[in-house]
Design a protein around this motif. Structure first.
Motif, short mmCIF file in Angstrom:
data_model
loop_
_atom_site.label_atom_id
_atom_site.label_comp_id
_atom_site.label_asym_id
_atom_site.label_seq_id
_atom_site.Cartn_x
_atom_site.Cartn_y
_atom_site.Cartn_z
N GLY A 59 0.82 -1.21 0.00
CA GLY A 59 0.00 0.00 0.00
C GLY A 59 0.85 1.26 0.00
O GLY A 59 0.58 2.22 -0.72
N TRP A 60 1.91 1.26 0.79
CA TRP A 60 2.84 2.39 0.84
C TRP A 60 3.48 2.59 -0.53
O TRP A 60 3.61 3.72 -1.00
N PHE A 61 3.87 1.50 -1.19
CA PHE A 61 4.52 1.58 -2.49
C PHE A 61 3.59 2.16 -3.54
O PHE A 61 4.01 3.02 -4.34
N VAL A 62 2.35 1.74 -3.56
CA VAL A 62 1.38 2.25 -4.55
C VAL A 62 1.17 3.75 -4.36
O VAL A 62 1.19 4.52 -5.31
N ILE A 63 0.99 4.17 -3.12
CA ILE A 63 0.78 5.59 -2.85
C ILE A 63 2.04 6.39 -3.18
O ILE A 63 1.95 7.51 -3.68
N SER A 64 3.21 5.81 -2.93
CA SER A 64 4.43 6.54 -3.25
C SER A 64 4.57 6.74 -4.76
O SER A 64 5.09 7.77 -5.20
N LEU A 65 4.11 5.79 -5.55
CA LEU A 65 4.14 5.97 -7.00
C LEU A 65 3.24 7.11 -7.45
O LEU A 65 3.63 7.95 -8.27
N PHE A 66 2.02 7.16 -6.91
CA PHE A 66 1.10 8.24 -7.25
C PHE A 66 1.63 9.59 -6.77
O PHE A 66 1.51 10.60 -7.46
N SER A 67 2.22 9.61 -5.59
CA SER A 67 2.81 10.84 -5.06
C SER A 67 3.98 11.29 -5.92
O SER A 67 4.17 12.49 -6.16
N CYS A 68 4.75 10.34 -6.38
CA CYS A 68 5.89 10.63 -7.26
C CYS A 68 5.42 11.26 -8.57
O CYS A 68 5.97 12.28 -9.01
N ILE A 69 4.40 10.71 -9.16
CA ILE A 69 3.84 11.26 -10.41
C ILE A 69 3.27 12.65 -10.16
O ILE A 69 3.47 13.57 -10.96
N HIS A 70 2.57 12.81 -9.05
CA HIS A 70 1.98 14.10 -8.70
C HIS A 70 3.05 15.18 -8.55
O HIS A 70 2.86 16.32 -8.98
N ALA A 71 4.18 14.84 -7.96
CA ALA A 71 5.28 15.80 -7.81
C ALA A 71 5.95 16.09 -9.14
O ALA A 71 6.38 17.21 -9.40
N ALA A 72 6.03 15.08 -10.00
CA ALA A 72 6.74 15.23 -11.27
C ALA A 72 6.00 16.13 -12.25
O ALA A 72 6.63 16.83 -13.04
N VAL A 73 4.69 16.13 -12.23
CA VAL A 73 3.93 16.91 -13.21
C VAL A 73 3.48 18.26 -12.68
O VAL A 73 2.75 18.98 -13.36
N TYR A 74 3.94 18.62 -11.49
CA TYR A 74 3.54 19.90 -10.90
C TYR A 74 4.07 21.07 -11.69
O TYR A 74 5.21 21.10 -12.14
N SER A 75 3.22 22.06 -11.87
CA SER A 75 3.60 23.31 -12.50
C SER A 75 3.06 24.44 -11.64
O SER A 75 1.88 24.43 -11.29
N PRO A 76 3.88 25.42 -11.29
CA PRO A 76 3.42 26.52 -10.43
C PRO A 76 2.23 27.28 -11.02
O PRO A 76 1.48 27.90 -10.28
N ALA A 77 2.01 27.21 -12.31
CA ALA A 77 0.87 27.90 -12.93
C ALA A 77 -0.45 27.24 -12.57
O ALA A 77 -1.50 27.82 -12.73
N ASN A 78 -0.41 25.99 -12.03
CA ASN A 78 -1.62 25.26 -11.67
C ASN A 78 -2.18 25.68 -10.32
O ASN A 78 -3.14 25.11 -9.86
N ARG A 79 -1.60 26.64 -9.66
CA ARG A 79 -2.04 27.03 -8.31
C ARG A 79 -3.42 27.57 -8.30
O ARG A 79 -3.95 28.24 -9.01
#
Length: 79
Positions: A59-79
Motif C-alpha cells: 500500500g505504501w509503495f502504490v501511494i508513493s508511485l502516485f505521489s511521485c507522479i503528482h510531484a513530477a507533473v507539478y507546474s506553479p501555474a496550476n495554483r
C-alpha cells in the motif's frame, strides 16, 4: 523551486516522493499536499498490513508511485 513539468526541481521532488510519499510536495513548498500524501500512505500501509498480516509495504509503495507522479507533473501555474 520548480519551473514547470520536467524541470530539475520536479525530478528531485519526484525522487523524494518515491521514497517518502509527500516529501517531494514538501520540497516544492506544498505543505497540505505533503501531509495528505503522507497520511494516505500511512493508512494504505496499515490496511495492507491488516489484510495480509505481513510487513509487505504494498500500500505504501502504490501511494508513493502516485505521489511521485503528482510531484513530477507539478507546474506553479496550476495554483
Amino acid at each position: 523551486m520548480s519551473a514547470g513539468q520536467g524541470s530539475t526541481g520536479n525530478v528531485i521532488a519526484a525522487i523524494c516522493s518515491f521514497f517518502v510519499p509527500g516529501l517531494g510536495q514538501l520540497v516544492q513548498g506544498r505543505i497540505l499536499w505533503a501531509i495528505g500524501w503522507f497520511a494516505l500512505a500511512c493508512v494504505a500501509f496499515a490496511v495492507t498490513w491488516l489484510v495480509t498480516l505481513s510487513l509487505l509495504p504494498f500500500g505504501w509503495f502504490v501511494i508513493s508511485l502516485f505521489s511521485c507522479i503528482h510531484a513530477a507533473v507539478y507546474s506553479p501555474a496550476n495554483r
